[in-house]
Design a protein around this motif. Structure first.
Motif: not given
Length: 291
Positions: A178-185
């Motif tokens: 999971q991307d640290a800045n955007d949980p959707r990514l």
């Protein structure tokens, strides 16, 4: 310069054998979900995401799709003469959705091969891929969500959802974080096509929505045939990982697998119930039944 997504590719060359005999003479993509063919839902989703050019990858016997998205001069004249203005507007709106092109896939050599057929029409720009079987019901279109994410990261994005248990075997599967800045990514590290039981790196499945950079065409031209002796799009994206970042995207919405008979029936019921003109009466009829 920020890359924009203007084109959407629709692989639609399959034979639709799961819906025989209905698909013996009619493309699966033209099966009606309530009163609209499956593929029109995808086209409308692409247009809502900002795509102005639609590219269908077709095969022999798919001419009915071209007719559907073309002007119907005789039908329009008949509706106009009878004063059926509402129906006339519906018919006209279909032919005005977008600029549509068609490319033939001469042999069924896989999803990767189908996407590769669009290379000349796509050119050197990012593009969407929508599989018409996957119908996503969402407040904001799935592809619109993905295009917005692409404009942020400028990297290929794969629609993804959690698939529980052994059902993941039917999908491409992501190894991701999971991307640290955007949980959707979801930052993709690797992917596996239809993993064997117990070997899947996660339960994050790839669904029929992609935003891809044009470098994918170079990958598809160099990979060797994979599962089933076909060019797999998943293999092409795996090769792309050596050159660019790739992200999964946890979209908001409910996906219906309309390429499956049961999934198609469920989608039909749910879409009908949501219709203002059909929902109340249909719901009442369902209550009256003793199944």
């Amino acid at each position: 310069m920020t890359m924009k997504v203007r084109k959407a590719v629709f692989p639609a060359a399959g034979m639709g054998t799961r819906f025989l005999p209905a698909t013996k003479a009619m493309p699966k993509e033209m099966l009606p979900l309530v009163d609209k063919p499956l593929i029109q839902y995808g086209v409308e989703e692409a247009v809502a995401a900002g795509c102005t050019e639609i590219i269908f990858i077709t095969s022999r016997g798919k001419g009915i799709m071209e007719d559907h998205f073309d002007k119907a001069i005789e039908l329009e004249a008949s509706l106009e003469a009878k004063g059926k203005q509402a129906l006339l507007e519906i018919v006209r709106s279909v032919s005005k959705l977008a600029r549509i092109s068609y490319v033939r896939q001469s042999e069924p050599l896989g999803l990767g091969h189908a996407v590769l057929q669009a290379k000349e029409l796509v050119g050197e720009e990012p593009f969407a891929v929508i599989l018409p079987d996957d119908i996503v019901d969402s407040r904001q279109g799935c592809m619109k969500q993905m295009v917005a994410a692409f404009e942020q990261v400028q990297s290929s994005i794969l629609g993804s959802e959690i698939v529980e248990g052994d059902a993941i075997q039917a999908y491409g599967c992501l190894s991701c974080e999971q991307d640290a800045n955007d949980p959707r990514l979801l930052a993709v590290k690797d992917m596996v096509e239809k993993p064997k039981p117990g070997t899947q790196p996660s339960q994050n499945a790839i669904i029929g929505r992609y935003v891809l950079t044009p470098r994918i065409f170079d990958m598809l031209e160099t990979i060797t045939p994979g599962a089933g002796g076909e060019l797999q799009l998943t293999d092409g994206i795996r090769a792309l990982l050596a050159y660019e970042k790739v992200y999964g995207f946890s979209y908001e919405g409910k996906r219906h697998d309309a390429g499956d008979k049961l999934g198609f029936l469920k989608a039909t019921v749910e879409f009908a119930l949501k219709r203002e003109d059909l929902g109340p009466r249909f719901r009442e009829w369902l209550r009256e039944q003793s199944f």
